[in-house]
Motif scaffolding. Structure first.
Motif, short mmCIF file in Angstrom:
data_model
loop_
_atom_site.label_atom_id
_atom_site.label_comp_id
_atom_site.label_asym_id
_atom_site.label_seq_id
_atom_site.Cartn_x
_atom_site.Cartn_y
_atom_site.Cartn_z
N THR A 71 54.41 49.95 25.51
CA THR A 71 55.52 49.66 26.28
C THR A 71 55.22 48.50 27.14
N ARG A 72 56.05 47.80 27.42
CA ARG A 72 56.14 46.74 28.44
C ARG A 72 55.27 47.28 29.71
N VAL A 132 52.69 51.94 11.42
CA VAL A 132 53.28 50.70 12.09
C VAL A 132 53.11 50.87 13.66
N VAL A 133 53.06 49.60 14.33
CA VAL A 133 52.73 49.66 15.73
C VAL A 133 54.06 48.92 16.28
N PHE A 134 54.60 49.60 17.30
CA PHE A 134 55.72 49.00 17.83
C PHE A 134 55.34 48.27 19.37
N ALA A 135 55.70 47.10 19.47
CA ALA A 135 55.13 46.77 20.68
C ALA A 135 56.42 46.08 21.65
N GLU A 136 56.78 46.50 22.70
CA GLU A 136 57.83 46.18 23.49
C GLU A 136 57.37 44.86 24.16
N GLN A 137 58.13 43.70 24.04
CA GLN A 137 57.72 42.55 24.63
C GLN A 137 58.69 42.15 25.93
N ASP A 138 58.46 41.18 26.53
CA ASP A 138 59.06 40.89 27.89
C ASP A 138 60.39 40.51 27.77
N ASN A 139 60.80 39.95 26.44
CA ASN A 139 62.03 39.34 26.29
C ASN A 139 63.22 40.11 25.66
N GLY A 140 62.76 41.62 25.86
CA GLY A 140 64.03 42.22 25.22
C GLY A 140 63.85 42.34 23.84
N ALA A 197 65.41 42.67 17.84
CA ALA A 197 66.17 42.94 19.21
C ALA A 197 66.43 44.52 19.37
N GLY A 198 66.52 44.81 20.65
CA GLY A 198 66.95 46.40 20.77
C GLY A 198 65.95 46.96 21.67
N ASP A 199 66.20 48.27 22.21
CA ASP A 199 65.35 48.98 22.82
C ASP A 199 64.35 49.90 21.68
N LEU A 200 63.40 50.06 22.46
CA LEU A 200 62.36 50.50 21.54
C LEU A 200 62.90 51.83 20.58
N ALA A 201 63.60 52.90 21.25
CA ALA A 201 64.11 54.00 20.24
C ALA A 201 64.82 53.49 19.26
#
Ligand code: 5GP
Ligand code: MN
Length: 329
Positions: free
Chosen positions: A229-230, A260-268, A303-307
């Motif tokens: 997460t961010r 799969v690795v999900f990485a939340e970025q600073d730009n949404g 684009a979109g939230d992590l979930a």
């Protein structure tokens, strides 16, 4: 063989390069070792031939590659007038990010890349999925005209080979890539030096971040996934891309067919890194999700939230696994 030097496209590229004075070289956003190594390597080769060369990349050079000769000269945008644009290691035009601006539209573009998902967006397209790295193709381009390979050029190109093959361990590693590496070592590049600097050194904070991600990883129906997460990244004062190594590390888990690795970025946006065991490919699923890559390592940015992104991507991956029976390897 990785890169057949008899290819007519090689002659055509040399023709374009031969008549161009000012050349803009571009590589992809969030650059890796192959992006930076190919950019600097070809840049130095062309400067040695007397060309006026500009090197551009949308994102800063990661600290990991800061020691490579010439990184200080890389700019974020290709401004000015050019006779030719050469795009390196980009599977689609979006990957060039801000480095490519609309006013370059009228300039001929040569696309040199090794991603199987390449969309062939150039005037000339040299796409060789058998090459383990774009850097291997740059070496073939130089060898085609017997251009001398300096130590600096060799070091940059070998960095591309080492990082894209994780030091010659990926299943696409073959005689041609070893031959290319040997040639670069003979030209003065140090394999142990490059391997240590580019693959075997990272800040403790990155390991702590990975530790949190590893603790949270989940395994279901052959898919191992986790997230960064961010907030986590910020709490360790880390920016950008420290998750590529994590995806590679997790791909050593015996029970996983796909990682799969999900990485939340600073730009949404959420950066999605995909890995597959030999016999399964994640390139197509990445392409369907608007990204691209190789059979064993691919990615996309959604684009979109992590979930939401997790739901969409995992659904696609499970559907793919159910439809494509795993081949024997
Ligand atoms: P990584 O997981 O190491 O960031 O990326 C693995 C592979 O997938 C690389 O070859 C990279 O070029 C490709 N890739 C990663 N993210 C994206 C993306 O957002 N778009 C595209 N087109 N390719 C990606
Ligand atoms: Mn590459």
């Amino acid at each position: 063989v990785g890169s057949d030097p008899g290819l007519p496209v090689l002659g055509a590229i040399h023709e374009q390069v031969g008549v161009a004075g000012r050349i803009l070289l571009l590589t992809h956003v969030v650059p890796d070792g192959d992006a930076i190594g190919s950019l600097l390597g070809l840049g130095a080769l062309l400067r040695d031939r007397g060309k006026d060369v500009t090197l551009a990349c949308s994102d800063p050079v990661p600290g990991l590659y800061g020691w490579l000769p010439g990184t200080a000269g890389i700019v974020a945008r290709g401004n000015g007038r050019f006779d030719l644009v050469i795009c390196l290691d980009c599977s689609d035009p979006k990957r060039m990010g801000q480095a490519y601006s609309e006013d370059l539209k009228s300039v001929p573009l040569i696309n040199i890349d090794h991603h199987i998902t390449n969309t062939r967006f150039g005037l000339l397209n040299w796409v060789d999925p058998a090459a383990v790295a774009t850097a291997q193709m740059i070496l073939a381009l130089a060898e085609h005209k017997a251009w001398p390979i300096t130590v600096d050029v060799a070091t940059c190109l070998l960095t591309g080979l080492v990082t894209d093959t994780r030091s010659f361990r990926t299943p696409n590693t073959d005689q041609a890539s070893m031959q290319a590496a040997l040639g670069l070592m003979e030209a003065g590049a140090s394999l142990p030096d490059i391997t240590r600097r580019a693959l075997d050194q990272r800040p403790l904070a990155v390991i702590r971040l990975w530790g949190q991600a590893i603790e949270r990883c989940q395994l279901e129906r052959g898919v191992l996934w986790t997230e960064v997460t961010r907030d986590q990244r910020q709490s360790w004062a880390l920016d950008g891309n420290s998750e590529s190594g994590l995806a590679n590390f997790l791909s050593s888990v015996r029970e996983a067919t796909v990682v799969v690795v999900f990485a939340e970025q600073d730009n949404g946006l959420v950066d999605v890194g995909l890995r597959a065991v030999p016999g399964t490919s994640v390139a197509e699923v990445a392409l369907r999700l608007g990204g691209g890559g190789h059979p064993q390592a691919a990615g996309c940015t959604l684009a979109g939230d992590l979930a939401y992104v997790k739901r969409v991507v995992l659904h696609e991956v499970w559907t793919m696994l159910e439809q494509e029976p795993v081949e024997d390897t």
